[in-house]
Write a protein that holds these residues in place. Structure first.
Motif, mmCIF file in Angstrom:
data_model
loop_
_atom_site.group_PDB
_atom_site.id
_atom_site.type_symbol
_atom_site.label_atom_id
_atom_site.label_comp_id
_atom_site.label_asym_id
_atom_site.label_seq_id
_atom_site.Cartn_x
_atom_site.Cartn_y
_atom_site.Cartn_z
ATOM 1 N N ILE A 76 10.344 9.078 -7.912
ATOM 2 C CA ILE A 76 10.884 10.291 -8.526
ATOM 3 C C ILE A 76 10.526 11.518 -7.698
ATOM 4 O O ILE A 76 11.343 12.426 -7.518
ATOM 5 N N TYR A 77 9.299 11.560 -7.171
ATOM 6 C CA TYR A 77 8.914 12.679 -6.305
ATOM 7 C C TYR A 77 9.821 12.754 -5.080
ATOM 8 O O TYR A 77 10.262 13.833 -4.669
ATOM 9 N N GLN A 78 10.095 11.606 -4.476
ATOM 10 C CA GLN A 78 10.967 11.580 -3.301
ATOM 11 C C GLN A 78 12.377 12.043 -3.656
ATOM 12 O O GLN A 78 13.021 12.758 -2.881
ATOM 13 N N ILE A 135 0.422 20.543 -8.905
ATOM 14 C CA ILE A 135 -0.104 21.103 -7.657
ATOM 15 C C ILE A 135 0.537 20.414 -6.449
ATOM 16 O O ILE A 135 0.917 21.064 -5.470
ATOM 17 N N GLY A 136 0.676 19.094 -6.522
ATOM 18 C CA GLY A 136 1.169 18.328 -5.388
ATOM 19 C C GLY A 136 2.645 18.494 -5.110
ATOM 20 O O GLY A 136 3.093 18.264 -3.976
ATOM 21 N N MET A 137 3.438 18.909 -6.126
ATOM 22 C CA MET A 137 4.893 18.959 -5.944
ATOM 23 C C MET A 137 5.492 20.363 -5.980
ATOM 24 O O MET A 137 6.640 20.539 -5.582
ATOM 25 N N ASP A 150 4.653 4.453 -13.875
ATOM 26 C CA ASP A 150 3.628 3.919 -12.983
ATOM 27 C C ASP A 150 3.617 4.643 -11.642
ATOM 28 O O ASP A 150 4.543 5.385 -11.302
ATOM 29 N N VAL A 151 2.564 4.388 -10.866
ATOM 30 C CA VAL A 151 2.326 5.141 -9.637
ATOM 31 C C VAL A 151 3.439 4.942 -8.614
ATOM 32 O O VAL A 151 3.825 5.882 -7.911
ATOM 33 N N GLY A 152 3.994 3.737 -8.528
ATOM 34 C CA GLY A 152 5.083 3.493 -7.592
ATOM 35 C C GLY A 152 6.351 4.222 -7.999
ATOM 36 O O GLY A 152 7.034 4.833 -7.168
ATOM 37 N N ALA A 153 6.682 4.166 -9.293
ATOM 38 C CA ALA A 153 7.882 4.841 -9.795
ATOM 39 C C ALA A 153 7.740 6.358 -9.715
ATOM 40 O O ALA A 153 8.723 7.068 -9.480
ATOM 41 N N LYS A 154 6.515 6.858 -9.914
ATOM 42 C CA LYS A 154 6.298 8.296 -9.774
ATOM 43 C C LYS A 154 6.687 8.753 -8.372
ATOM 44 O O LYS A 154 7.370 9.763 -8.206
ATOM 45 N N ARG A 155 6.242 7.997 -7.382
ATOM 46 C CA ARG A 155 6.546 8.394 -6.011
ATOM 47 C C ARG A 155 8.056 8.359 -5.749
ATOM 48 O O ARG A 155 8.584 9.213 -5.037
ATOM 49 N N ALA A 210 0.843 -1.191 0.000
ATOM 50 C CA ALA A 210 0.000 0.000 0.000
ATOM 51 C C ALA A 210 0.881 1.245 0.000
ATOM 52 O O ALA A 210 1.923 1.286 0.643
ATOM 53 N N LEU A 211 0.483 2.264 -0.770
ATOM 54 C CA LEU A 211 1.164 3.552 -0.746
ATOM 55 C C LEU A 211 0.361 4.491 0.145
ATOM 56 O O LEU A 211 -0.830 4.706 -0.069
ATOM 57 N N THR A 212 1.035 5.059 1.136
ATOM 58 C CA THR A 212 0.312 5.859 2.124
ATOM 59 C C THR A 212 -0.186 7.175 1.556
ATOM 60 O O THR A 212 -1.241 7.666 1.924
ATOM 61 N N GLU A 213 0.560 7.755 0.631
ATOM 62 C CA GLU A 213 0.132 9.017 0.034
ATOM 63 C C GLU A 213 0.742 9.153 -1.352
ATOM 64 O O GLU A 213 1.796 8.596 -1.634
ATOM 65 N N GLN A 214 0.058 9.903 -2.200
ATOM 66 C CA GLN A 214 0.512 10.025 -3.583
ATOM 67 C C GLN A 214 1.738 10.919 -3.704
ATOM 68 O O GLN A 214 2.685 10.607 -4.414
ATOM 69 N N PHE A 215 1.712 12.066 -2.990
ATOM 70 C CA PHE A 215 2.813 13.024 -3.070
ATOM 71 C C PHE A 215 3.477 13.140 -1.703
ATOM 72 O O PHE A 215 2.796 13.357 -0.699
ATOM 73 N N PRO A 216 4.801 13.006 -1.650
ATOM 74 C CA PRO A 216 5.490 13.161 -0.361
ATOM 75 C C PRO A 216 5.410 14.606 0.115
ATOM 76 O O PRO A 216 5.324 15.539 -0.684
ATOM 77 N N GLU A 217 5.451 14.770 1.414
ATOM 78 C CA GLU A 217 5.352 16.115 1.987
ATOM 79 C C GLU A 217 6.596 16.935 1.648
ATOM 80 O O GLU A 217 7.720 16.443 1.717
ATOM 81 N N ARG A 218 6.375 18.178 1.252
ATOM 82 C CA ARG A 218 7.487 19.088 0.983
ATOM 83 C C ARG A 218 8.007 19.626 2.306
ATOM 84 O O ARG A 218 7.266 20.238 3.078
#
Length: 498
Positions: free
Chosen positions: A430-432, A455-457, A423-428, A238-246
């Motif tokens: 990259i966001y991290q 908006i999220g990043m 994909d959604v996992g790889a996106k996260r 499970a992914l806890t959130e889509q975008f990590p907190e800035r």
């Protein structure tokens, strides 16, 4: 209508498919999902005859099939719109639409009048306005994607496979495409729809199949599942959130751009500031000029610009100049501009920073290996470093592009659609990584067509319309409504801002 059972496929020692099952119903839209490298595109390439299966059975309209090449599958009514576009850049839009399917009169002469008539009919269905005489190489990625979709619709297809068809399209174009899909579905056409965009999947699909590590792990009617179940099936957790907190507070102004223009008059007097450790988002509709701004800033396209970095004026006329001043650019077109496809992963990763791995004219192979392994582990690229980049999925290719620019030690990174086709996992992941880079003081400019992503990043967002920056939103101003208002040439009122 279509049944694939126990499909196996290996490339050398790399077992890509390990007994996949896939069923497509008549007049349905079936979403095929999974992480990059799960085997989705490979499965569909086997179906249409690009790859040969090692094991398994395929039935199409109650008959066993084993297409040897794509011409056979197209004649049977199966059309594949690939994620990596098959555009002939030197040919016109019209020539691309009819390549290999030209209409000729009884004397063998091209019937251009009839070809134009049929082309305009399809383009009107897509509500896509473009000159048939335009050279395809001068078209944007979004326009090229629409050309590919139009080509598929010009065949008498019974099954249309779409691999990330909306990655470069605007919201308006996506709505028109979905409207057309529903129309064709009512006429009996079936669709296999490969996408990482969850909102689209729940809007357009009837059934969902999820693949993970070369196996089928979920098959359900769309209305019987949800976002969390699909994500968990894709990534195995499970992914806890889509975008990590800035967690980064941007510092002082690192770069000032004043009166940026290009010789093609695609923008006018672009001016903005970028702070240290900031993620500055650029948003706008397709064709607004976002990519052109970055190409000019990086010295790819010629034009006038007044740039200051750390309070000093710099002269950037070429990409080499930009790199000397610690800029890096991930282009939206990774296939043609971001990678050398017949080079290895390692060669591509170290290419822009080769000098730092070289001593006395010799490349230190231990250093390049350690760097490649470190970046592959960090970005979760599960392929050997000596593998050709052409053998990777689109998402893993994007990770290689990202890795090579990180290796240069760039202090300003321009990311043009950094998660397209991922994909959604790889996106996260990259966001991290973006967050970690900004924590180290790297400044990022991010262009994204996905409003939730920008908006999220982003710490701030600049909105572009017809080659001009029409406004900036930050803090409580950041919303889809405000961004779309500015992206369509409107102005924000006090009620929009509060």
């Amino acid at each position: 209508m279509l049944q694939m059972t126990g499909i196996h496929k290996a490339f050398g020692q790399n077992e890509v498919l390990k007994g996949v099952d896939f069923n497509l119903k008549e007049a349905s839209v079936h979403a095929l999902m999974g992480e990059n490298g799960a085997g989705k595109s490979t499965l569909m390439k086997i179906l249409v005859g690009i790859h040969k299966k090692d094991q398994g059975d395929i039935k199409y309209q109650n008959q066993n099939i084993d297409f040897k090449h794509t011409q056979m599958s197209e004649e049977a009514g199966l059309t594949f719109i690939h994620q990596e576009l098959n555009i002939w850049p030197e040919l016109t839009v019209l020539e691309n639409l009819f390549i290999g399917k030209e209409i000729r009169n009884k004397f063998g002469i091209l019937n251009e009048k009839q070809m134009k008539k049929e082309a305009r009919s399809v383009l009107e269905k897509l509500n896509f306005n473009i000159s048939l005489r335009k050279v395809a190489g001068h078209c944007s990625i979004g326009e090229q994607q629409m050309i590919e979709i139009a080509k598929a619709l010009m065949t008498d297809a019974k099954v249309i496979i779409m691999d990330e068809p909306t990655a470069a399209l605007t919201d308006k174009e996506i709505k028109q495409l979905f409207k057309l899909i529903k129309t064709l579905q009512n006429e009996g056409v079936s669709f296999v729809y490969i996408s990482h965009r969850m909102a689209e999947i729940f809007e357009i699909s009837d059934q969902i199949t999820v693949m993970r590590d070369g196996k089928t792990v979920l098959y359900k009617d769309t209305h019987d599942t949800n976002y969390d179940e699909i994500v968990k099936s894709m990534v195995g957790r499970a992914l806890t959130e889509q975008f990590p907190e800035r967690t980064v507070t941007p510092g002082d102004v690192l770069m000032k751009v004043n009166a940026l223009n290009n010789d093609n008059h695609q923008m006018s007097n672009i001016s903005f500031e970028l702070k240290k450790g900031e993620i500055l988002g650029f948003s706008g509709l397709m064709g607004a000029g976002r990519t052109e701004i970055m190409r000019s800033l990086f010295g790819i396209d010629k034009g006038h610009k007044d740039i200051e970095i750390n309070g000093k004026k710099v002269n950037i006329k070429t990409p080499e100049d930009a790199m000397k001043h610690s800029l890096g650019l991930i282009t939206e077109n990774r296939k043609d501009e971001g990678l050398i496809l017949d080079f290895t992963i390692e060669d591509n990763m170290v290419l822009p920073s080769l000098a730092s791995f070289t001593k006395n004219g010799f490349v230190n192979e231990k250093s390049t290996r350690l760097f490649t392994e470190q970046m592959s582990n960090r970005l979760n690229i599960k392929t050997k470093r000596k593998a050709l980049v052409s053998s990777l999925s689109g998402g893993n290719q994007q990770k290689v592009v990202l890795a090579k620019w990180i290796g240069t030690g760039a202090q300003i990174l321009i990311l043009d659609e950094p998660t397209r086709g991922i994909d959604v996992g790889a996106k996260r992941e990259i966001y991290q990584l973006m967050n970690e880079l900004t924590e180290r003081g790297v400044s990022i400019i991010m262009i994204s067509s996905e409003l939730p992503e920008v908006i999220g990043m982003s710490d701030r967002i600049l909105v572009v319309h017809e080659g001009k920056i029409t406004g900036q939103v930050e803090g409580s101003q950041i919303s889809e409504e405000n961004i779309m208002t500015l992206a369509t040439g409107g102005k924000l009122h006090a009620t929009n801002i509060n």
